[in-house]
Design a protein around this motif. Structure first.
Motif, PDB file in Angstrom:
ATOM      1  N   LYS A 122      94.486  -7.499  93.512  1.00  0.00           N
ATOM      2  CA  LYS A 122      94.461  -9.288  93.534  1.00  0.00           C
ATOM      3  C   LYS A 122      94.248  -9.874  92.007  1.00  0.00           C
ATOM      4  CE  LYS A 122      92.810 -10.692  97.901  1.00  0.00           C
ATOM      5  NZ  LYS A 122      93.100  -9.185  98.638  1.00  0.00           N
ATOM      6  N   CYS A 123      94.391  -8.748  91.014  1.00  0.00           N
ATOM      7  CA  CYS A 123      94.082  -8.994  89.505  1.00  0.00           C
ATOM      8  C   CYS A 123      94.937  -7.725  88.703  1.00  0.00           C
ATOM      9  CB  CYS A 123      92.564  -8.664  88.677  1.00  0.00           C
ATOM     10  SG  CYS A 123      92.321  -6.848  89.446  1.00  0.00           S
ATOM     11  N   ALA A 124      94.958  -7.814  87.664  1.00  0.00           N
ATOM     12  CA  ALA A 124      95.342  -6.638  86.640  1.00  0.00           C
ATOM     13  C   ALA A 124      94.837  -6.328  85.361  1.00  0.00           C
ATOM     14  CB  ALA A 124      96.600  -7.883  86.121  1.00  0.00           C
ATOM     15  N   THR A 125      95.023  -5.522  84.862  1.00  0.00           N
ATOM     16  CA  THR A 125      94.538  -5.188  83.360  1.00  0.00           C
ATOM     17  C   THR A 125      92.854  -3.989  83.787  1.00  0.00           C
ATOM     18  OG1 THR A 125      94.254  -6.999  82.298  1.00  0.00           O
ATOM     19  CG2 THR A 125      96.208  -6.314  82.091  1.00  0.00           C
ATOM     20  N   SER A 126      92.008  -4.756  83.549  1.00  0.00           N
ATOM     21  CA  SER A 126      91.370  -4.739  83.257  1.00  0.00           C
ATOM     22  C   SER A 126      89.978  -4.282  84.748  1.00  0.00           C
ATOM     23  CB  SER A 126      89.625  -5.216  81.973  1.00  0.00           C
ATOM     24  OG  SER A 126      89.983  -6.501  82.481  1.00  0.00           O
ATOM     25  N   GLY A 127      90.510  -5.869  85.115  1.00  0.00           N
ATOM     26  CA  GLY A 127      90.026  -5.396  86.800  1.00  0.00           C
ATOM     27  C   GLY A 127      90.767  -4.522  87.307  1.00  0.00           C
ATOM     28  N   MET A 128      91.786  -4.131  87.073  1.00  0.00           N
ATOM     29  CA  MET A 128      92.563  -3.379  88.770  1.00  0.00           C
ATOM     30  C   MET A 128      91.291  -1.272  87.774  1.00  0.00           C
ATOM     31  SD  MET A 128      96.356  -3.688  88.305  1.00  0.00           S
ATOM     32  CE  MET A 128      96.866  -1.985  89.450  1.00  0.00           C
ATOM     33  N   MET A 129      91.257  -1.571  86.136  1.00  0.00           N
ATOM     34  CA  MET A 129      90.952  -0.254  86.116  1.00  0.00           C
ATOM     35  C   MET A 129      89.033  -0.746  86.804  1.00  0.00           C
ATOM     36  SD  MET A 129      87.786   1.118  83.935  1.00  0.00           S
ATOM     37  CE  MET A 129      87.528  -0.319  82.889  1.00  0.00           C
ATOM     38  N   MET A 130      88.457  -1.215  87.135  1.00  0.00           N
ATOM     39  CA  MET A 130      87.243  -1.546  87.294  1.00  0.00           C
ATOM     40  C   MET A 130      87.198  -1.211  88.701  1.00  0.00           C
ATOM     41  SD  MET A 130      85.859  -4.804  85.911  1.00  0.00           S
ATOM     42  CE  MET A 130      86.160  -5.722  84.627  1.00  0.00           C
ATOM     43  N   ILE A 131      88.578  -1.445  90.121  1.00  0.00           N
ATOM     44  CA  ILE A 131      88.490  -1.091  91.433  1.00  0.00           C
ATOM     45  C   ILE A 131      88.514   0.142  91.379  1.00  0.00           C
ATOM     46  CG2 ILE A 131      89.746  -1.407  93.125  1.00  0.00           C
ATOM     47  CD1 ILE A 131      89.658  -4.170  91.987  1.00  0.00           C
ATOM     48  N   LEU A 132      89.742   0.834  90.278  1.00  0.00           N
ATOM     49  CA  LEU A 132      89.929   2.090  90.292  1.00  0.00           C
ATOM     50  C   LEU A 132      89.086   2.743  90.310  1.00  0.00           C
ATOM     51  CD1 LEU A 132      91.997   4.220  91.114  1.00  0.00           C
ATOM     52  CD2 LEU A 132      93.223   4.140  87.846  1.00  0.00           C
ATOM     53  N   HIS A 133      87.900   2.796  89.150  1.00  0.00           N
ATOM     54  CA  HIS A 133      87.056   3.181  88.431  1.00  0.00           C
ATOM     55  C   HIS A 133      86.000   3.583  89.726  1.00  0.00           C
ATOM     56  CE1 HIS A 133      83.946   4.366  84.908  1.00  0.00           C
ATOM     57  NE2 HIS A 133      84.304   5.609  86.076  1.00  0.00           N
TER      58      HIS A 133
END
Length: 182
Positions: A122-133
């Motif tokens: 439901k987002c991109a870039t840094s938001g995705m990174m936070m979820i993945l992390h």
């Protein structure tokens, strides 16, 4: 047997995360003029900016990861006995979530003992990174598949990401807003 994390190249992953955790990044195709490149493989953000500055009338366009790419990567991990968590670019920005979900449901028929979760960031870039992390950290701690996917879904549903655009015309050129909006 374990959990294989996969995301696409719209996820802003830093070097520290790349070194610390095992996961795959599927490249998003980027077309400039008549040539298609693959993000992170044969084109960089700097090259895209240089291209726009050199030819402002030729706007780079992204497309989603091809279905065959999902099939190849998902099948490889399923055959190794791994479950899969795929974190996709927002379904509001791309069809990656829908395509990955379709491929996952098809493959699960061939691998009934395996699990595949497709998470809409439901987002991109840094938001995705936070979820993945967060998902990667939970996996490293040995948390169950369901807990990891529930946490990632929760984060996706409750995260707010804000960004600024230097000129709204680029959103219209990229097809992200109506051309009558600017």
């Amino acid at each position: 047997m374990g959990i294989q994390f996969i995301t696409d190249s719209m996820c802003d992953v830093n070097e520290e995360i790349l070194k610390r955790y095992p996961f795959e990044i599927l490249p998003i195709p980027i077309t400039i003029g008549e040539k298609t490149y693959y993000d992170g493989i044969d084109i960089t953000p700097e090259m895209i900016i240089d291209s726009v500055e050199a030819s402002p009338d030729v706007f780079p366009k992204t497309s989603q990861v091809q279905a065959i790419t999902y099939q190849k990567h998902f099948r490889k991990h399923l055959e190794n006995g791994d479950d899969i968590i795929y974190l996709s670019l927002s379904s509001g920005l791309s069809g990656t979530f829908q395509t990955a979900s379709l491929i996952a449901s098809e493959l699960l028929e061939d691998y009934p003992g395996r699990k595949i979760a497709i998470i809409d960031s439901k987002c991109a870039t840094s938001g995705m990174m936070m979820i993945l992390h967060q998902g990667l950290k939970l996996s490293k701690l040995g948390r169950p598949f369901e807990e990891i996917t529930e946490t990632m879904d929760f984060l996706a549903a409750h995260m707010n990401i804000y960004f600024l655009v230097g000129d709204i015309k680029w959103l219209a050129k990229g097809g992200r807003i109506s051309k009558t909006s600017p």
